[in-house]
Scaffold this motif. Structure first.
Motif, PDB file in Angstrom:
ATOM      1  N   ALA A 193       0.852  -1.197   0.000  1.00 14.83           N
ATOM      2  CA  ALA A 193       0.000   0.000   0.000  1.00 14.83           C
ATOM      3  C   ALA A 193       0.885   1.243   0.000  1.00 14.83           C
ATOM      4  O   ALA A 193       1.808   1.348  -0.814  1.00 14.83           O
ATOM      5  CB  ALA A 193      -0.951  -0.026   1.192  1.00 14.83           C
ATOM      6  N   GLY A 194       0.673   2.158   0.923  1.00 14.57           N
ATOM      7  CA  GLY A 194       1.397   3.424   0.917  1.00 14.57           C
ATOM      8  C   GLY A 194       2.829   3.329   1.356  1.00 14.57           C
ATOM      9  O   GLY A 194       3.572   4.300   1.210  1.00 14.57           O
ATOM     10  N   SER A 195       3.244   2.171   1.929  1.00 15.60           N
ATOM     11  CA  SER A 195       4.619   2.053   2.415  1.00 15.60           C
ATOM     12  C   SER A 195       5.487   1.180   1.515  1.00 15.60           C
ATOM     13  O   SER A 195       6.606   0.864   1.881  1.00 15.60           O
ATOM     14  CB  SER A 195       4.624   1.478   3.837  1.00 15.60           C
ATOM     15  OG  SER A 195       4.272   0.108   3.825  1.00 15.60           O
ATOM     16  N   ARG A 196       4.983   0.770   0.355  1.00 19.28           N
ATOM     17  CA  ARG A 196       5.764  -0.109  -0.506  1.00 19.28           C
ATOM     18  C   ARG A 196       6.926   0.658  -1.117  1.00 19.28           C
ATOM     19  O   ARG A 196       6.766   1.772  -1.614  1.00 19.28           O
ATOM     20  CB  ARG A 196       4.888  -0.698  -1.604  1.00 19.28           C
ATOM     21  CG  ARG A 196       5.619  -1.749  -2.438  1.00 19.28           C
ATOM     22  CD  ARG A 196       4.671  -2.478  -3.351  1.00 19.28           C
ATOM     23  NE  ARG A 196       4.052  -1.581  -4.297  1.00 19.28           N
ATOM     24  CZ  ARG A 196       2.996  -1.916  -5.050  1.00 19.28           C
ATOM     25  NH1 ARG A 196       2.440  -3.104  -4.908  1.00 19.28           N
ATOM     26  NH2 ARG A 196       2.493  -1.052  -5.907  1.00 19.28           N
ATOM     27  N   ARG A 197       8.094   0.021  -1.107  1.00 17.92           N
ATOM     28  CA  ARG A 197       9.283   0.667  -1.634  1.00 17.92           C
ATOM     29  C   ARG A 197      10.201  -0.379  -2.248  1.00 17.92           C
ATOM     30  O   ARG A 197      10.286  -1.502  -1.773  1.00 17.92           O
ATOM     31  CB  ARG A 197      10.014   1.408  -0.507  1.00 17.92           C
ATOM     32  CG  ARG A 197      10.318   0.458   0.637  1.00 17.92           C
ATOM     33  CD  ARG A 197      10.893   1.061   1.859  1.00 17.92           C
ATOM     34  NE  ARG A 197      10.336   2.323   2.253  1.00 17.92           N
ATOM     35  CZ  ARG A 197      10.917   3.111   3.153  1.00 17.92           C
ATOM     36  NH1 ARG A 197      12.038   2.745   3.719  1.00 17.92           N
ATOM     37  NH2 ARG A 197      10.378   4.242   3.497  1.00 17.92           N
ATOM     38  N   VAL A 198      10.867   0.021  -3.321  1.00 17.58           N
ATOM     39  CA  VAL A 198      11.934  -0.779  -3.908  1.00 17.58           C
ATOM     40  C   VAL A 198      13.246  -0.131  -3.474  1.00 17.58           C
ATOM     41  O   VAL A 198      13.451   1.066  -3.684  1.00 17.58           O
ATOM     42  CB  VAL A 198      11.839  -0.829  -5.440  1.00 17.58           C
ATOM     43  CG1 VAL A 198      13.020  -1.587  -6.023  1.00 17.58           C
ATOM     44  CG2 VAL A 198      10.532  -1.472  -5.870  1.00 17.58           C
ATOM     45  N   VAL A 199      14.111  -0.912  -2.837  1.00 17.02           N
ATOM     46  CA  VAL A 199      15.357  -0.394  -2.279  1.00 17.02           C
ATOM     47  C   VAL A 199      16.539  -1.063  -2.955  1.00 17.02           C
ATOM     48  O   VAL A 199      16.598  -2.303  -3.031  1.00 17.02           O
ATOM     49  CB  VAL A 199      15.420  -0.624  -0.754  1.00 17.02           C
ATOM     50  CG1 VAL A 199      16.724  -0.090  -0.188  1.00 17.02           C
ATOM     51  CG2 VAL A 199      14.219   0.024  -0.060  1.00 17.02           C
TER      52      VAL A 199
END
Length: 400
Positions: free
Chosen positions: A248-254
């Motif tokens: 949701a709003g916290s998805r991130r690709v690092v």
């Protein structure tokens, strides 16, 4: 059959059924069209000298890891079976919740003290191999932060169990199961925002060819990208990596900064395509749902195993912790089997969207050499502890 036993049995059966159904419906058990290919011969990917170095390095780390696991098990089981420890807990002149936290902190610190030597030896081995330039002060800080997190998480779980058992003496397994599932879901959302920054600093991936390529891949895979970040992982390790977390709003690709700085663009995009595949299939959400149902099932099993004890008493906390440690170890084959299937599907998607198997193979070889990963781990160890397919299987996949 007592009412508590009936409730615990119902929670365990229903939650396990939900877990199995979710696994059947959401896990890609046949991720490779035509079946997963057999591993290629190791000599086709690495030289004999490279194989020898990786096997020697990984073998030492494996033995220390197994030793640390065994010592940790011995410590928690001995503390759980000690009548002296139970009497000590019962004699603490504090409120029940403070007793619970004190017991958890004592167990965690004792376990860490018993296994720290293995962590130090492993870190020395990693530094000697040139895989990390992290200072000993930084290493000590990470140990302290990790220990504090363990105490907080385990302490919260213990408070939930004891508090619910005190309030709902018969129905507590159902209440704990519901709360445990909710905590897993909340933790998955909060983890990338709260926990990850404790170990790394993050910055947006700057404009350039790599960022343009990442956004193009995201569009090709139909993945709305919340954030693409670079972690300053090089201060801790030379290993190349990237990952996706949150939803949701916290998805991130690092991306690790050494992946951005040291790897050709085509290989870096292969990693990004793999991570975007995780986002496309909502693999973090799938893992969260499986973890939530698994946590509820564990609460039911805990209720069955504590039938002859008093879960409402802080003196039972050492037994709870021991059961959690043993249960977590026994659950690893299921957890890692699911992980390997999900990782293979992400590999398939990465190969499909990039259309560049040569870059994929070059990347897998580079990753293995930078981390000195064992290309031929023992079969039982890979089955139990391996969360990703081996190098030789991934190369075979690309070639197929």
């Amino acid at each position: 059959m007592s009412s508590q036993r009936r409730v615990a049995l119902a929670v365990a059966l229903v939650s396990t059924t939900v877990f199995v159904l979710l696994a059947v419906l959401l896990v890609p058990w046949s991720p490779v069209p035509g079946g997963t290919p057999a591993a290629v011969p190791v000599g086709e990917v690495l030289t004999p000298m490279e194989v020898s170095r990786a096997e020697q390095f990984s073998g030492v780390l494996r033995r220390w890891g197994w030793a640390a696991t065994a010592v940790n098990l011995v410590v928690v089981v001995l503390l759980a079976s000690s009548a002296r420890v139970r009497r000590w807990v019962g004699g603490l002149p504090w409120p029940w919740w403070l007793q619970v936290l004190a017991v958890v902190a004592g167990i965690e610190v004792a376990s860490r003290a018993a296994t720290t030597a293995f962590s130090v030896l492993a870190r020395r081995h990693v530094r000697a191999a040139g895989l990390s330039e992290q200072s000993w002060a930084g290493f000590a800080r990470d140990l302290v932060v990790s220990e504090a997190l363990d105490i907080v998480v385990t302490g919260l779980l213990a408070l939930v169990v004891v508090g619910c058992a005190r309030r709902w003496r018969r129905a507590w397994p159902a209440v704990v199961g519901t709360m445990a599932a909710g905590l897993v879901i909340a933790g998955s959302f909060v983890y990338p925002l709260v926990v990850e920054p404790l170990f790394n600093d993050f910055a947006p991936l700057p404009p350039g060819e790599l960022r343009t390529g990442v956004l193009a891949l995201a569009e090709a895979e139909g993945v709305p990208v919340d954030e693409v970040l670079v972690a300053d992982a090089s201060r801790r390790t030379t290993t190349l990596n990237a990952y996706v977390s949150g939803f949701a709003g916290s998805r991130r690709v690092v991306l690790y900064d050494n992946l951005v700085d040291d790897v050709p663009r085509e290989e870096a995009l292969s990693v990004v395509a793999h991570e975007l595949a995780h986002a496309r299939h909502d693999d973090v959400l799938v893992g969260t749902l499986l973890g939530a149902s698994g946590a509820a099932a564990a609460a039911g099993l805990l209720g069955l195993l504590l039938m002859r004890r008093r879960p409402s008493e802080p003196a039972t906390v050492p037994t709870m912790v021991a059961l959690l440690v043993v249960g977590g170890l026994l659950a690893l084959p299921v957890q890692n089997g699911i992980s390997r299937s999900i990782e293979l599907r992400a590999d398939v998607e990465a190969l499909r969207v990039t259309g560049d198997p040569e870059a994929f193979v070059a990347l897998q070889r580079r990753l293995a050499l930078r981390s000195l990963a064992d290309p031929t781990p023992p079969a039982w160890s890979q089955w139990w502890f391996g969360s990703h397919p081996t190098l030789l299987v991934r190369v075979a996949l690309a070639r197929s």
